[in-house]
Structure formats: structure tokens, C-alpha cells
Scaffold this motif. Sequence first.
Motif, PDB file in Angstrom:
ATOM      1  N   ILE A  57       8.690  -0.208  -8.031  1.00 23.68           N
ATOM      2  CA  ILE A  57       8.200   0.898  -7.214  1.00 23.68           C
ATOM      3  C   ILE A  57       8.523   2.219  -8.254  1.00 23.68           C
ATOM      4  CG2 ILE A  57       8.747   2.253  -5.332  1.00 23.68           C
ATOM      5  CD1 ILE A  57       9.793  -0.596  -3.875  1.00 23.68           C
ATOM      6  N   ILE A  58       7.103   2.924  -7.988  1.00 30.32           N
ATOM      7  CA  ILE A  58       7.153   4.125  -8.788  1.00 30.32           C
ATOM      8  C   ILE A  58       7.613   5.346  -7.760  1.00 30.32           C
ATOM      9  CG2 ILE A  58       5.905   5.865 -10.099  1.00 30.32           C
ATOM     10  CD1 ILE A  58       6.322   3.128 -11.658  1.00 30.32           C
ATOM     11  N   ASN A  59       6.942   5.145  -6.734  1.00 26.67           N
ATOM     12  CA  ASN A  59       7.081   6.340  -5.518  1.00 26.67           C
ATOM     13  C   ASN A  59       6.494   5.738  -4.259  1.00 26.67           C
ATOM     14  OD1 ASN A  59       7.366   8.702  -4.417  1.00 26.67           O
ATOM     15  ND2 ASN A  59       6.014   9.846  -5.827  1.00 26.67           N
ATOM     16  N   GLY A  60       6.769   6.496  -3.198  1.00 31.12           N
ATOM     17  CA  GLY A  60       6.303   5.681  -1.981  1.00 31.12           C
ATOM     18  C   GLY A  60       6.528   6.896  -0.967  1.00 31.12           C
ATOM     19  N   THR A  61       5.837   6.562   0.177  1.00 31.83           N
ATOM     20  CA  THR A  61       5.596   7.649   1.320  1.00 31.83           C
ATOM     21  C   THR A  61       5.148   6.887   2.519  1.00 31.83           C
ATOM     22  OG1 THR A  61       4.929   9.815   1.803  1.00 31.83           O
ATOM     23  CG2 THR A  61       3.278   8.484   0.811  1.00 31.83           C
ATOM     24  N   ALA A  62       5.023   7.816   3.808  1.00 34.65           N
ATOM     25  CA  ALA A  62       4.681   7.513   4.867  1.00 34.65           C
ATOM     26  C   ALA A  62       3.640   8.174   5.317  1.00 34.65           C
ATOM     27  CB  ALA A  62       5.613   7.223   6.161  1.00 34.65           C
ATOM     28  N   THR A  63       2.427   7.778   5.834  1.00 32.59           N
ATOM     29  CA  THR A  63       1.391   8.650   6.380  1.00 32.59           C
ATOM     30  C   THR A  63       2.001   9.483   7.500  1.00 32.59           C
ATOM     31  OG1 THR A  63       0.573   7.080   8.064  1.00 32.59           O
ATOM     32  CG2 THR A  63      -0.431   6.818   5.732  1.00 32.59           C
ATOM     33  N   ASP A  64       1.022  10.707   7.538  1.00 32.75           N
ATOM     34  CA  ASP A  64       1.735  11.683   8.648  1.00 32.75           C
ATOM     35  C   ASP A  64       0.750  11.124  10.066  1.00 32.75           C
ATOM     36  OD1 ASP A  64      -1.257  12.506   8.324  1.00 32.75           O
ATOM     37  OD2 ASP A  64      -0.810  14.303   7.337  1.00 32.75           O
ATOM     38  N   LEU A  65       0.695  12.091  11.031  1.00 33.03           N
ATOM     39  CA  LEU A  65      -0.062  11.751  12.159  1.00 33.03           C
ATOM     40  C   LEU A  65      -1.610  11.479  12.094  1.00 33.03           C
ATOM     41  CD1 LEU A  65       2.075  13.890  14.744  1.00 33.03           C
ATOM     42  CD2 LEU A  65       2.239  11.530  14.472  1.00 33.03           C
ATOM     43  N   GLU A  66      -1.958  11.863  11.215  1.00 33.33           N
ATOM     44  CA  GLU A  66      -3.650  11.838  10.961  1.00 33.33           C
ATOM     45  C   GLU A  66      -3.837  10.851   9.853  1.00 33.33           C
ATOM     46  OE1 GLU A  66      -1.904  15.252  10.332  1.00 33.33           O
ATOM     47  OE2 GLU A  66      -2.703  15.331  12.784  1.00 33.33           O
ATOM     48  N   GLY A  67      -2.702   9.983   9.394  1.00 34.68           N
ATOM     49  CA  GLY A  67      -2.995   8.818   8.850  1.00 34.68           C
ATOM     50  C   GLY A  67      -3.249   9.238   7.170  1.00 34.68           C
ATOM     51  N   SER A  68      -2.698  10.535   6.732  1.00 36.63           N
ATOM     52  CA  SER A  68      -3.096  11.184   5.516  1.00 36.63           C
ATOM     53  C   SER A  68      -1.673  10.685   4.630  1.00 36.63           C
ATOM     54  CB  SER A  68      -3.188  12.439   5.397  1.00 36.63           C
ATOM     55  OG  SER A  68      -4.531  12.747   6.317  1.00 36.63           O
ATOM     56  N   PHE A  69      -1.764  10.383   3.426  1.00 33.17           N
ATOM     57  CA  PHE A  69      -0.441  10.213   2.485  1.00 33.17           C
ATOM     58  C   PHE A  69      -0.867  10.990   1.299  1.00 33.17           C
ATOM     59  CE2 PHE A  69      -3.541   6.853   1.201  1.00 33.17           C
ATOM     60  CZ  PHE A  69      -3.173   6.804  -0.290  1.00 33.17           C
ATOM     61  N   GLN A  70       0.235  11.210   0.360  1.00 26.77           N
ATOM     62  CA  GLN A  70       0.259  11.843  -0.815  1.00 26.77           C
ATOM     63  C   GLN A  70       1.279  11.396  -1.573  1.00 26.77           C
ATOM     64  OE1 GLN A  70      -0.074  16.024  -0.747  1.00 26.77           O
ATOM     65  NE2 GLN A  70       1.214  16.319  -2.649  1.00 26.77           N
ATOM     66  N   LEU A  71       0.847  10.840  -2.737  1.00 26.93           N
ATOM     67  CA  LEU A  71       1.906  10.131  -3.967  1.00 26.93           C
ATOM     68  C   LEU A  71       1.623  11.044  -5.326  1.00 26.93           C
ATOM     69  CD1 LEU A  71       1.323   6.441  -3.098  1.00 26.93           C
ATOM     70  CD2 LEU A  71       3.365   7.732  -2.700  1.00 26.93           C
ATOM     71  N   THR A  72       2.613  10.819  -6.094  1.00 24.05           N
ATOM     72  CA  THR A  72       2.642  11.439  -7.528  1.00 24.05           C
ATOM     73  C   THR A  72       3.006  10.237  -8.375  1.00 24.05           C
ATOM     74  OG1 THR A  72       4.809  12.398  -7.275  1.00 24.05           O
ATOM     75  CG2 THR A  72       2.986  13.794  -6.830  1.00 24.05           C
ATOM     76  N   SER A  73       2.610  10.293  -9.405  1.00 27.82           N
ATOM     77  CA  SER A  73       3.053   9.330 -10.547  1.00 27.82           C
ATOM     78  C   SER A  73       2.587   9.707 -11.897  1.00 27.82           C
ATOM     79  CB  SER A  73       1.945   7.984 -10.404  1.00 27.82           C
ATOM     80  OG  SER A  73       2.284   6.977 -11.393  1.00 27.82           O
ATOM     81  N   ASN A  74       3.503   9.573 -12.893  1.00 26.35           N
ATOM     82  CA  ASN A  74       3.341   9.840 -14.263  1.00 26.35           C
ATOM     83  C   ASN A  74       2.638   8.814 -15.115  1.00 26.35           C
ATOM     84  OD1 ASN A  74       5.361   8.009 -14.360  1.00 26.35           O
ATOM     85  ND2 ASN A  74       6.810   9.383 -15.405  1.00 26.35           N
ATOM     86  N   SER A  75       2.195   7.725 -14.278  1.00 23.82           N
ATOM     87  CA  SER A  75       1.523   6.576 -15.183  1.00 23.82           C
ATOM     88  C   SER A  75       0.144   6.464 -14.129  1.00 23.82           C
ATOM     89  CB  SER A  75       2.391   5.450 -15.027  1.00 23.82           C
ATOM     90  OG  SER A  75       1.811   4.349 -15.709  1.00 23.82           O
ATOM     91  N   ALA A  76      -0.477   5.954 -15.014  1.00 23.18           N
ATOM     92  CA  ALA A  76      -1.995   5.599 -14.339  1.00 23.18           C
ATOM     93  C   ALA A  76      -2.017   3.952 -14.034  1.00 23.18           C
ATOM     94  CB  ALA A  76      -3.192   6.047 -15.179  1.00 23.18           C
ATOM     95  N   ASP A  77      -1.104   3.281 -14.833  1.00 28.13           N
ATOM     96  CA  ASP A  77      -1.101   1.856 -14.699  1.00 28.13           C
ATOM     97  C   ASP A  77      -0.087   1.320 -13.548  1.00 28.13           C
ATOM     98  OD1 ASP A  77      -2.391   1.528 -16.981  1.00 28.13           O
ATOM     99  OD2 ASP A  77      -0.738   1.493 -18.378  1.00 28.13           O
ATOM    100  N   ILE A  78      -0.921   1.731 -12.065  1.00 28.28           N
ATOM    101  CA  ILE A  78      -0.385   1.556 -11.168  1.00 28.28           C
ATOM    102  C   ILE A  78      -1.273   0.980 -10.121  1.00 28.28           C
ATOM    103  CG2 ILE A  78       1.552   3.498 -11.258  1.00 28.28           C
ATOM    104  CD1 ILE A  78      -0.066   4.985  -9.357  1.00 28.28           C
ATOM    105  N   PHE A  79      -0.767   0.304  -9.128  1.00 25.65           N
ATOM    106  CA  PHE A  79      -1.571  -0.154  -7.700  1.00 25.65           C
ATOM    107  C   PHE A  79      -0.874   0.625  -6.698  1.00 25.65           C
ATOM    108  CE2 PHE A  79       1.175  -3.542  -8.471  1.00 25.65           C
ATOM    109  CZ  PHE A  79       1.732  -3.937  -7.082  1.00 25.65           C
ATOM    110  N   ILE A  80      -1.292   0.760  -5.603  1.00 32.64           N
ATOM    111  CA  ILE A  80      -0.879   1.303  -4.236  1.00 32.64           C
ATOM    112  C   ILE A  80      -0.873  -0.091  -3.271  1.00 32.64           C
ATOM    113  CG2 ILE A  80      -1.218   2.972  -2.440  1.00 32.64           C
ATOM    114  CD1 ILE A  80      -1.045   4.202  -5.331  1.00 32.64           C
ATOM    115  N   GLU A  81       0.106  -0.188  -2.625  1.00 34.43           N
ATOM    116  CA  GLU A  81       0.399  -1.208  -1.685  1.00 34.43           C
ATOM    117  C   GLU A  81       0.544  -0.469  -0.278  1.00 34.43           C
ATOM    118  OE1 GLU A  81       2.819  -4.729  -2.448  1.00 34.43           O
ATOM    119  OE2 GLU A  81       4.255  -3.704  -1.149  1.00 34.43           O
ATOM    120  N   PHE A  82      -0.234  -1.012   0.664  1.00 39.71           N
ATOM    121  CA  PHE A  82       0.178  -0.604   1.731  1.00 39.71           C
ATOM    122  C   PHE A  82       0.488  -1.411   2.992  1.00 39.71           C
ATOM    123  CE2 PHE A  82      -3.660   1.485  -0.061  1.00 39.71           C
ATOM    124  CZ  PHE A  82      -3.459   2.849  -0.184  1.00 39.71           C
TER     125      PHE A  82
END
Length: 86
Positions: A57-82
Amino acid sequence: NRISTYIMAFVFVALSTFVARAQNTNLLITGTIVDSNDGSPLPYASAVAKAVADNKIINGTATDLEGSFQLTSNSADIFIEFSFII
């Protein structure tokens, strides 16, 4: 069934939102998770950035009331799991 619908929505968002391979840099990843049936936002869904190499795990968050999320990463070799619990 509703759970498989959400899984299909997450797969679609994951595949269409972010696939990247680049030099190490600070990345800002944003998106919106929606219901595949009616397009309504999914509040409090989880979005987790994981390393491709070791699934760490690099970083994680929860969506807001509108379903929006924002993550940061210092690597591009990632995937996003929902995930979302009904």
C-alpha cells in the motif's frame, strides 16, 4: 446482483482512470466512483494505491459525498484498488 454490479463499476473505473508507467515523480490521482446502474456517486468507497511490484500500500483514501477521491504517489508503477461495502 448488486455486489457484482459494484465490482464491475470499480473495474471499469480502475481500467479507464489510471494506467501509468513513468519516471518517479509526484503524481496526483483524482477520480469519481459511481454506480454502474444509475451513475450515482458512491460516498465513502475506498481508493487505495498499491505498488505493482509487491502489492504494498502506497496511499489510500475514502471518497467524499460526491464519490470523488484524491491520492498522491511518488511512483507511477501503481494500480488503484477500489472497494465499497453495501
